[in-house]
Design a protein around this motif. Structure first.
Motif, PDB file in Angstrom:
ATOM      1  N   LEU A 134       3.453   5.932  -5.585  1.00  7.30           N
ATOM      2  CA  LEU A 134       3.409   5.989  -7.052  1.00  7.30           C
ATOM      3  C   LEU A 134       2.217   6.806  -7.544  1.00  7.30           C
ATOM      4  O   LEU A 134       2.344   7.628  -8.450  1.00  7.30           O
ATOM      5  CB  LEU A 134       3.351   4.581  -7.637  1.00  7.30           C
ATOM      6  CG  LEU A 134       4.636   3.759  -7.575  1.00  7.30           C
ATOM      7  CD1 LEU A 134       4.363   2.330  -8.044  1.00  7.30           C
ATOM      8  CD2 LEU A 134       5.712   4.393  -8.420  1.00  7.30           C
ATOM      9  N   LEU A 135       1.063   6.570  -6.942  1.00  3.45           N
ATOM     10  CA  LEU A 135      -0.132   7.288  -7.367  1.00  3.45           C
ATOM     11  C   LEU A 135      -0.064   8.769  -7.006  1.00  3.45           C
ATOM     12  O   LEU A 135      -0.515   9.617  -7.780  1.00  3.45           O
ATOM     13  CB  LEU A 135      -1.376   6.641  -6.755  1.00  3.45           C
ATOM     14  CG  LEU A 135      -1.751   5.280  -7.340  1.00  3.45           C
ATOM     15  CD1 LEU A 135      -2.822   4.619  -6.491  1.00  3.45           C
ATOM     16  CD2 LEU A 135      -2.203   5.417  -8.772  1.00  3.45           C
ATOM     17  N   THR A 136       0.494   9.078  -5.850  1.00  5.80           N
ATOM     18  CA  THR A 136       0.603  10.480  -5.439  1.00  5.80           C
ATOM     19  C   THR A 136       1.548  11.245  -6.355  1.00  5.80           C
ATOM     20  O   THR A 136       1.261  12.373  -6.761  1.00  5.80           O
ATOM     21  CB  THR A 136       1.091  10.575  -3.984  1.00  5.80           C
ATOM     22  OG1 THR A 136       0.168   9.878  -3.150  1.00  5.80           O
ATOM     23  CG2 THR A 136       1.170  12.017  -3.533  1.00  5.80           C
ATOM     24  N   ARG A 137       2.659  10.633  -6.694  1.00  2.72           N
ATOM     25  CA  ARG A 137       3.633  11.315  -7.558  1.00  2.72           C
ATOM     26  C   ARG A 137       3.135  11.469  -8.992  1.00  2.72           C
ATOM     27  O   ARG A 137       3.606  12.333  -9.719  1.00  2.72           O
ATOM     28  CB  ARG A 137       4.961  10.573  -7.539  1.00  2.72           C
ATOM     29  CG  ARG A 137       5.653  10.693  -6.211  1.00  2.72           C
ATOM     30  CD  ARG A 137       6.969   9.971  -6.192  1.00  2.72           C
ATOM     31  NE  ARG A 137       7.475   9.882  -4.840  1.00  2.72           N
ATOM     32  CZ  ARG A 137       8.393  10.690  -4.355  1.00  2.72           C
ATOM     33  NH1 ARG A 137       8.895  11.653  -5.099  1.00  2.72           N
ATOM     34  NH2 ARG A 137       8.818  10.550  -3.113  1.00  2.72           N
ATOM     35  N   SER A 138       2.185  10.626  -9.390  1.00  3.39           N
ATOM     36  CA  SER A 138       1.638  10.773 -10.735  1.00  3.39           C
ATOM     37  C   SER A 138       0.413  11.694 -10.757  1.00  3.39           C
ATOM     38  O   SER A 138      -0.225  11.849 -11.790  1.00  3.39           O
ATOM     39  CB  SER A 138       1.277   9.403 -11.308  1.00  3.39           C
ATOM     40  OG  SER A 138       0.204   8.830 -10.605  1.00  3.39           O
ATOM     41  N   GLY A 139       0.085  12.272  -9.615  1.00  6.22           N
ATOM     42  CA  GLY A 139      -1.003  13.237  -9.563  1.00  6.22           C
ATOM     43  C   GLY A 139      -2.371  12.633  -9.348  1.00  6.22           C
ATOM     44  O   GLY A 139      -3.384  13.305  -9.542  1.00  6.22           O
ATOM     45  N   ARG A 140      -2.436  11.403  -8.923  1.00  2.00           N
ATOM     46  CA  ARG A 140      -3.727  10.740  -8.690  1.00  2.00           C
ATOM     47  C   ARG A 140      -3.950  10.571  -7.191  1.00  2.00           C
ATOM     48  O   ARG A 140      -3.912   9.467  -6.646  1.00  2.00           O
ATOM     49  CB  ARG A 140      -3.745   9.391  -9.393  1.00  2.00           C
ATOM     50  CG  ARG A 140      -3.604   9.520 -10.882  1.00  2.00           C
ATOM     51  CD  ARG A 140      -3.650   8.195 -11.546  1.00  2.00           C
ATOM     52  NE  ARG A 140      -3.556   8.368 -12.995  1.00  2.00           N
ATOM     53  CZ  ARG A 140      -3.560   7.378 -13.838  1.00  2.00           C
ATOM     54  NH1 ARG A 140      -3.647   6.142 -13.398  1.00  2.00           N
ATOM     55  NH2 ARG A 140      -3.473   7.612 -15.118  1.00  2.00           N
ATOM     56  N   ASP A 141      -4.221  11.674  -6.548  1.00  2.00           N
ATOM     57  CA  ASP A 141      -4.363  11.663  -5.096  1.00  2.00           C
ATOM     58  C   ASP A 141      -5.603  10.894  -4.638  1.00  2.00           C
ATOM     59  O   ASP A 141      -5.587  10.251  -3.590  1.00  2.00           O
ATOM     60  CB  ASP A 141      -4.411  13.092  -4.564  1.00  2.00           C
ATOM     61  CG  ASP A 141      -3.088  13.807  -4.731  1.00  2.00           C
ATOM     62  OD1 ASP A 141      -2.044  13.121  -4.706  1.00  2.00           O
ATOM     63  OD2 ASP A 141      -3.094  15.038  -4.893  1.00  2.00           O
ATOM     64  N   VAL A 148       0.834  -1.204   0.000  1.00  2.00           N
ATOM     65  CA  VAL A 148       0.000   0.000   0.000  1.00  2.00           C
ATOM     66  C   VAL A 148       0.871   1.256   0.000  1.00  2.00           C
ATOM     67  O   VAL A 148       0.573   2.226  -0.706  1.00  2.00           O
ATOM     68  CB  VAL A 148      -0.970  -0.010   1.202  1.00  2.00           C
ATOM     69  CG1 VAL A 148      -1.598   1.352   1.422  1.00  2.00           C
ATOM     70  CG2 VAL A 148      -2.054  -1.049   0.988  1.00  2.00           C
ATOM     71  N   ALA A 149       1.952   1.240   0.751  1.00  2.00           N
ATOM     72  CA  ALA A 149       2.839   2.402   0.791  1.00  2.00           C
ATOM     73  C   ALA A 149       3.457   2.678  -0.574  1.00  2.00           C
ATOM     74  O   ALA A 149       3.511   3.828  -1.023  1.00  2.00           O
ATOM     75  CB  ALA A 149       3.932   2.185   1.830  1.00  2.00           C
ATOM     76  N   VAL A 150       3.907   1.624  -1.249  1.00  2.00           N
ATOM     77  CA  VAL A 150       4.512   1.799  -2.574  1.00  2.00           C
ATOM     78  C   VAL A 150       3.481   2.308  -3.576  1.00  2.00           C
ATOM     79  O   VAL A 150       3.730   3.255  -4.331  1.00  2.00           O
ATOM     80  CB  VAL A 150       5.155   0.488  -3.057  1.00  2.00           C
ATOM     81  CG1 VAL A 150       5.546   0.569  -4.516  1.00  2.00           C
ATOM     82  CG2 VAL A 150       6.366   0.147  -2.200  1.00  2.00           C
TER      83      VAL A 150
END
Length: 64
Positions: free
Chosen positions: A22-29, A16-18
């Motif tokens: 990944l999702l946060t850095r791609s802009g999918r908060d 879940v952390a990974v």
């Protein structure tokens, strides 16, 4: 307590952390938040199953 349960919870936490990073850095908060909530639900289900087994064992122990 079962060591296997601890490893499962740790594996879910790492996954879940990974995924969240990944999702946060791609802009999918929003998807990152949903991934975190889904991981929490999975861990809660694992823990609730073990608590249910504990109550069943206690009930069996004190039944005459």
């Amino acid at each position: 307590m079962d060591v296997d349960l601890i490893f499962r919870i740790a594996a879910v936490g790492i996954l879940v952390a990974v995924l969240t990073q990944l999702l946060t850095r791609s802009g999918r908060d929003e998807q990152a938040l949903m991934t975190t909530i889904a991981g929490l639900v999975v861990v809660l289900v694992l823990v609730i199953q073990k608590i249910s087994e504990l109550f069943a064992l206690i009930k069996q122990l004190f039944s005459f």
